[in-house]
Design a protein around this motif. Sequence first.
Motif, PDB file in Angstrom:
ATOM      1  N   ARG A  13      33.945  35.000  29.715  1.00 42.92           N
ATOM      2  CA  ARG A  13      33.007  36.108  29.948  1.00 42.92           C
ATOM      3  C   ARG A  13      33.614  37.129  30.913  1.00 42.92           C
ATOM      4  N   LEU A  14      33.231  38.376  30.723  1.00 45.30           N
ATOM      5  CA  LEU A  14      33.761  39.475  31.514  1.00 45.30           C
ATOM      6  C   LEU A  14      33.443  39.303  33.001  1.00 45.30           C
ATOM      7  N   VAL A  15      34.456  39.486  33.858  1.00 39.12           N
ATOM      8  CA  VAL A  15      34.253  39.460  35.305  1.00 39.12           C
ATOM      9  C   VAL A  15      34.376  40.884  35.843  1.00 39.12           C
ATOM     10  N   GLU A  16      35.589  41.421  35.860  1.00 41.23           N
ATOM     11  CA  GLU A  16      35.856  42.805  36.254  1.00 41.23           C
ATOM     12  C   GLU A  16      37.305  43.104  35.905  1.00 41.23           C
ATOM     13  N   GLY A  17      37.760  44.308  36.243  1.00 43.70           N
ATOM     14  CA  GLY A  17      39.138  44.663  35.996  1.00 43.70           C
ATOM     15  C   GLY A  17      39.989  44.470  37.232  1.00 43.70           C
ATOM     16  N   ALA A  18      41.293  44.615  37.070  1.00 41.70           N
ATOM     17  CA  ALA A  18      42.197  44.491  38.206  1.00 41.70           C
ATOM     18  C   ALA A  18      41.906  45.558  39.256  1.00 41.70           C
ATOM     19  N   THR A  19      41.459  46.746  38.802  1.00 38.15           N
ATOM     20  CA  THR A  19      41.150  47.839  39.734  1.00 38.15           C
ATOM     21  C   THR A  19      39.812  48.495  39.439  1.00 38.15           C
ATOM     22  N   THR A  20      39.008  47.886  38.582  1.00 37.58           N
ATOM     23  CA  THR A  20      37.774  48.538  38.137  1.00 37.58           C
ATOM     24  C   THR A  20      36.616  47.554  38.037  1.00 37.58           C
ATOM     25  N   SER A  21      35.422  48.118  38.004  1.00 41.63           N
ATOM     26  CA  SER A  21      34.218  47.393  37.617  1.00 41.63           C
ATOM     27  C   SER A  21      33.726  47.978  36.294  1.00 41.63           C
ATOM     28  N   PHE A  22      32.836  47.252  35.624  1.00 43.62           N
ATOM     29  CA  PHE A  22      32.411  47.668  34.290  1.00 43.62           C
ATOM     30  C   PHE A  22      30.902  47.848  34.185  1.00 43.62           C
ATOM     31  N   LEU A  23      30.534  48.876  33.432  1.00 42.39           N
ATOM     32  CA  LEU A  23      29.156  49.093  33.016  1.00 42.39           C
ATOM     33  C   LEU A  23      29.182  49.433  31.531  1.00 42.39           C
ATOM     34  N   TRP A  24      28.068  49.195  30.831  1.00 46.76           N
ATOM     35  CA  TRP A  24      28.006  49.514  29.413  1.00 46.76           C
ATOM     36  C   TRP A  24      26.567  49.827  29.040  1.00 46.76           C
ATOM     37  N   TRP A  25      26.455  50.516  27.923  1.00 48.56           N
ATOM     38  CA  TRP A  25      25.140  50.935  27.432  1.00 48.56           C
ATOM     39  C   TRP A  25      24.747  50.085  26.238  1.00 48.56           C
ATOM     40  N   ARG A  26      23.600  49.425  26.358  1.00 43.11           N
ATOM     41  CA  ARG A  26      23.015  48.691  25.235  1.00 43.11           C
ATOM     42  C   ARG A  26      21.724  49.425  24.880  1.00 43.11           C
ATOM     43  N   GLY A  27      21.845  50.317  23.914  1.00 45.83           N
ATOM     44  CA  GLY A  27      20.733  51.221  23.655  1.00 45.83           C
ATOM     45  C   GLY A  27      20.596  52.194  24.818  1.00 45.83           C
ATOM     46  N   ASP A  28      19.392  52.269  25.379  1.00 46.80           N
ATOM     47  CA  ASP A  28      19.143  53.150  26.521  1.00 46.80           C
ATOM     48  C   ASP A  28      19.202  52.403  27.852  1.00 46.80           C
ATOM     49  N   VAL A  29      19.717  51.194  27.840  1.00 51.26           N
ATOM     50  CA  VAL A  29      19.769  50.365  29.054  1.00 51.26           C
ATOM     51  C   VAL A  29      21.205  50.343  29.580  1.00 51.26           C
ATOM     52  N   LEU A  30      21.368  50.672  30.857  1.00 48.34           N
ATOM     53  CA  LEU A  30      22.678  50.621  31.504  1.00 48.34           C
ATOM     54  C   LEU A  30      22.884  49.215  32.060  1.00 48.34           C
ATOM     55  N   CYS A  31      23.906  48.534  31.584  1.00 54.45           N
ATOM     56  CA  CYS A  31      24.120  47.121  31.913  1.00 54.45           C
ATOM     57  C   CYS A  31      25.366  46.937  32.763  1.00 54.45           C
ATOM     58  N   THR A  32      25.376  45.853  33.513  1.00 53.11           N
ATOM     59  CA  THR A  32      26.523  45.509  34.356  1.00 53.11           C
ATOM     60  C   THR A  32      26.437  44.039  34.702  1.00 53.11           C
ATOM     61  N   PRO A  33      27.553  43.386  35.044  1.00 52.05           N
ATOM     62  CA  PRO A  33      27.467  41.995  35.489  1.00 52.05           C
ATOM     63  C   PRO A  33      26.694  41.897  36.812  1.00 52.05           C
ATOM     64  N   PRO A  34      26.090  40.753  37.077  1.00 57.98           N
ATOM     65  CA  PRO A  34      25.372  40.570  38.340  1.00 57.98           C
ATOM     66  C   PRO A  34      26.343  40.427  39.504  1.00 57.98           C
ATOM     67  N   ASP A  35      25.823  40.650  40.714  1.00 56.12           N
ATOM     68  CA  ASP A  35      26.625  40.442  41.922  1.00 56.12           C
ATOM     69  C   ASP A  35      26.853  38.941  42.122  1.00 56.12           C
ATOM     70  N   THR A  36      28.105  38.551  42.309  1.00 55.10           N
ATOM     71  CA  THR A  36      28.446  37.170  42.638  1.00 55.10           C
ATOM     72  C   THR A  36      29.647  37.197  43.571  1.00 55.10           C
ATOM     73  N   PRO A  37      29.948  36.093  44.269  1.00 57.45           N
ATOM     74  CA  PRO A  37      31.141  36.051  45.116  1.00 57.45           C
ATOM     75  C   PRO A  37      32.449  36.204  44.340  1.00 57.45           C
ATOM     76  N   ARG A  38      32.405  36.088  43.013  1.00 57.50           N
ATOM     77  CA  ARG A  38      33.620  36.246  42.206  1.00 57.50           C
ATOM     78  C   ARG A  38      33.858  37.697  41.803  1.00 57.50           C
ATOM     79  N   ARG A  39      33.033  38.619  42.291  1.00 56.88           N
ATOM     80  CA  ARG A  39      33.215  40.029  41.977  1.00 56.88           C
ATOM     81  C   ARG A  39      33.225  40.842  43.258  1.00 56.88           C
ATOM     82  N   LEU A  40      34.054  41.870  43.274  1.00 59.45           N
ATOM     83  CA  LEU A  40      34.077  42.795  44.398  1.00 59.45           C
ATOM     84  C   LEU A  40      32.860  43.705  44.322  1.00 59.45           C
TER      85      LEU A  40
END
Length: 273
Positions: free
Chosen positions: A154-181
Amino acid sequence: MSERLRWDDAQGALVPAGPPGTVHAIDSWLCAEGRVRGLPLHLRRFAAASEALGGPPGPQVHAFFQAVAERLPTAGSWFPRVELAVENRELCLRLWIRPAPALGENVRLWTAEGPDRRSRPDIKGLDLDRLTALRDAALADGADEALLLDAAGRLVEGATTSFLWWRGDVLCTPPDTPRRLASVTRELLLGIAAAQGVRTAHETPTPRALDGLEVWAVNALHGIRPVTQWTSAQVSAGPAIRAPRWRGHLSRLSQPAPSALSTRTPDHVQHTR
C-alpha cells in the motif's frame, strides 16, 4: 551562489558556518521573490525534530527561524535548507541558502522494490541517504520520484513527496502515522479544502486502486505536480483536471518571509508537527 551559516545563540545572530558535519534533521521550502508559504508549519516540524534528537530547545529554534526569515533573499528563486547538524562535536542549527532547482509541472513515479525500510520516517533528514538512493534509482529508470510502499503493497509516500488524489469530488490522502512525514504542503491543501467545504477522506490504497485517478505528488519546492506516468506499475494516470486551480489556491498562501512567522496558523493546520 550559496551561503552556509550557523546560529550563534549567545550573539542572537547567524554567523559563518564551519565545515559541514553529520546532518541529523533538515527542513526546506521554496522562497520566490522573498515570499514563502507555510513557514510556521516548517518551524513546528523542525522544532519537534530538534526536541526528539536532543537538539536546541524550542525558543532557540524559533529565534533561529526568525533570523532565517530575515536573511532570505528578496529577489530570485531559492531553496533554503535549515539543518540540525554536528559542528565542533556539538549539535547546532545551520542554514544553507541555495538556489532553487527548476520547478517541475508533472511527475513520473517509479515504485521502490520491497517495503519501506526507513528508521525514522517522521524526522526529515535521518534517512536522507536512503531516500536519495531511491530517487537516484527512479531517475535512472526514467522517472522523477520514487514511491514507497508498506509490506502489504500500500502507498506510503514518496522519497521527497506526499500524495493526494481525487476520488470523484473527494480529496483523499493517507492518514497520519509515524511511518509518514508530516507534510506541510499536504496540510495546507487539506486546509484549503476545509475552508472551501471540499470533502476529504483518508485511504491506504495500493497503486492499482488509484488507476485512472488524478493523483498529486506534493512538496514544499514544487507545490502540486500531477502524476502523469507510473513507470513500474500497471496503473494509468488520470487527467489533471483540478491541479491548475489548486495551484492558484496554494500560491495565494505565500507571504513575505520576515512577516510569515508572525501570522497565526489557521486552526485546521494547527496539529501539524
